[in-house]
Design a protein around this motif. Sequence first.
Motif, short mmCIF file in Angstrom:
data_model
loop_
_atom_site.label_atom_id
_atom_site.label_comp_id
_atom_site.label_asym_id
_atom_site.label_seq_id
_atom_site.Cartn_x
_atom_site.Cartn_y
_atom_site.Cartn_z
N LEU A 1 -6.83 -18.89 -57.54
CA LEU A 1 -6.53 -19.72 -56.25
C LEU A 1 -7.44 -18.87 -55.21
CD1 LEU A 1 -5.08 -22.25 -55.04
CD2 LEU A 1 -3.16 -20.67 -54.70
N GLY A 2 -7.40 -17.56 -55.15
CA GLY A 2 -8.04 -16.73 -54.04
C GLY A 2 -9.54 -17.02 -54.11
N GLY A 3 -9.98 -16.97 -55.43
CA GLY A 3 -11.45 -17.35 -55.67
C GLY A 3 -11.96 -18.67 -54.92
N LEU A 4 -11.11 -19.56 -55.46
CA LEU A 4 -11.50 -21.11 -54.79
C LEU A 4 -11.37 -20.87 -53.07
CD1 LEU A 4 -9.63 -23.43 -57.21
CD2 LEU A 4 -12.09 -22.90 -57.29
N ARG A 5 -10.59 -20.35 -52.82
CA ARG A 5 -10.40 -20.32 -51.39
C ARG A 5 -11.79 -19.48 -50.48
NH1 ARG A 5 -9.19 -16.50 -46.98
NH2 ARG A 5 -7.54 -17.10 -45.55
N ALA A 6 -12.01 -18.39 -51.21
CA ALA A 6 -13.33 -17.78 -50.97
C ALA A 6 -14.32 -18.60 -50.81
CB ALA A 6 -13.44 -16.52 -51.77
N LEU A 7 -14.71 -19.34 -51.93
CA LEU A 7 -15.81 -20.23 -52.05
C LEU A 7 -15.86 -21.28 -50.92
CD1 LEU A 7 -16.22 -20.77 -55.90
CD2 LEU A 7 -17.41 -19.44 -54.55
N LEU A 8 -14.66 -21.96 -50.47
CA LEU A 8 -14.72 -22.73 -49.64
C LEU A 8 -14.86 -22.15 -48.14
CD1 LEU A 8 -11.37 -24.91 -50.58
CD2 LEU A 8 -13.60 -25.73 -50.77
N LEU A 9 -14.57 -21.13 -48.03
CA LEU A 9 -14.67 -19.99 -46.72
C LEU A 9 -16.26 -19.79 -46.79
CD1 LEU A 9 -13.11 -19.14 -44.31
CD2 LEU A 9 -12.59 -17.20 -45.43
N GLN A 10 -16.61 -19.28 -47.65
CA GLN A 10 -18.14 -18.87 -47.70
C GLN A 10 -19.20 -20.08 -47.21
OE1 GLN A 10 -18.77 -17.29 -51.62
NE2 GLN A 10 -17.56 -15.42 -51.22
N ALA A 11 -18.72 -21.35 -47.55
CA ALA A 11 -19.62 -22.45 -47.35
C ALA A 11 -19.73 -22.78 -45.89
CB ALA A 11 -19.16 -23.67 -48.27
N LEU A 12 -18.91 -21.95 -45.03
CA LEU A 12 -18.97 -22.29 -43.51
C LEU A 12 -20.18 -21.61 -42.91
CD1 LEU A 12 -15.19 -22.49 -42.50
CD2 LEU A 12 -16.72 -24.39 -42.66
N HIS A 13 -20.66 -20.56 -43.53
CA HIS A 13 -21.81 -19.87 -43.08
C HIS A 13 -23.18 -20.63 -43.40
CE1 HIS A 13 -24.74 -16.89 -41.89
NE2 HIS A 13 -23.72 -16.20 -41.39
N PRO A 14 -23.90 -21.33 -42.52
CA PRO A 14 -24.87 -22.19 -42.86
C PRO A 14 -26.04 -21.51 -43.82
CG PRO A 14 -24.95 -21.69 -40.64
CD PRO A 14 -23.69 -21.25 -40.97
N LEU A 15 -26.24 -19.79 -43.39
CA LEU A 15 -27.33 -19.37 -44.31
C LEU A 15 -26.82 -19.23 -45.82
CD1 LEU A 15 -28.90 -17.15 -41.52
CD2 LEU A 15 -29.28 -19.68 -42.10
N ALA A 16 -25.70 -18.77 -45.82
CA ALA A 16 -25.17 -18.40 -47.03
C ALA A 16 -25.01 -19.82 -47.83
CB ALA A 16 -23.49 -17.75 -47.10
N MET A 17 -24.45 -20.75 -47.07
CA MET A 17 -24.40 -21.95 -48.03
C MET A 17 -25.80 -22.51 -48.37
SD MET A 17 -22.26 -24.22 -49.28
CE MET A 17 -23.34 -24.80 -50.63
#
Length: 291
Positions: A35-51
């Motif tokens: 569950l923590g890993g899925l949260r991390a992916l959703l949060l990481q996607a908010l950085h436009p360059l990382a995404m």
Amino acid sequence: MSGTRAAEGPRIPAEGLFGPASVTWRVHADPAMLLGGLRALLLQALHPLAMAGVSQHSAFREDPWGRLDRTAAFIGAVTYGTGEEAREAVDRVRRVHRHVRGTDPATGRAYRADDPALLVWVHACEVGSFLDVVRRAGLPLTAAEADAYLREQSAVARLVGVPAGTDVPDSATALRRYFAEVRPELCVTPAAREAVRFAFLPPLHGSALLAVPAWSGLVGLAFAMLPAWARRMYGLPGWWITDRTAGLEARALRAAAFRLPRSWWEGPYLVAARERLGLPAEALGANRAGV
């Protein structure tokens, strides 16, 4: 002094980065880590360059389960592996990062995966999500232990390429300050929206289609456990679950996982580490506290 060394990155002890006395072992052994890993992916996607880097260079559309499996293998290797296993995992990530670069179509900004600022962002999202979710799911950790976990994990950030002159959040206070400072850079790009839709409805076929409601519910719970400011940025309509309800659901899932065979939620690197060190299967049994 014995150790494992490569052409790049800090030294890794031959016995590995962490051990049974570390907070990292306790956190990463917890079944709520998925569950923590899925949260991390959703949060990481908010950085436009990382995404943008993920969207343009990752095979998540064609092989989403492979990407999740590779991420889990990296975490397992650096957490429980020998120095050689941890170094191989780190070097693999650094080799990939050298080739990930381009331009974000949403902002017109250039990016490269080995940019220290992006490495810190990905790291902070991961460790912050792991720590937040396992604690809310019931793993008992004191504030001092939470800070110790973040200090321990800062070594991983250095290994994947964050230079010594770049700050890495190494306490809960530093992590909160980091997210407050980086928020003006964040936004929901078309690539991020696509990633969220894909997370909720990944490609499943045949009898696996029966798992869609359960998987979507798991992703929905991970979304509900994002910080409030991140949920507001995504602006998903009709989202009514409260923080308290999300925590209760996470506790229920964790308790259910403990009723399953260990092989269903323990990774191979943890099992190998226990065998290597001669530890009993219940060596991390304290994780059940709070269930």
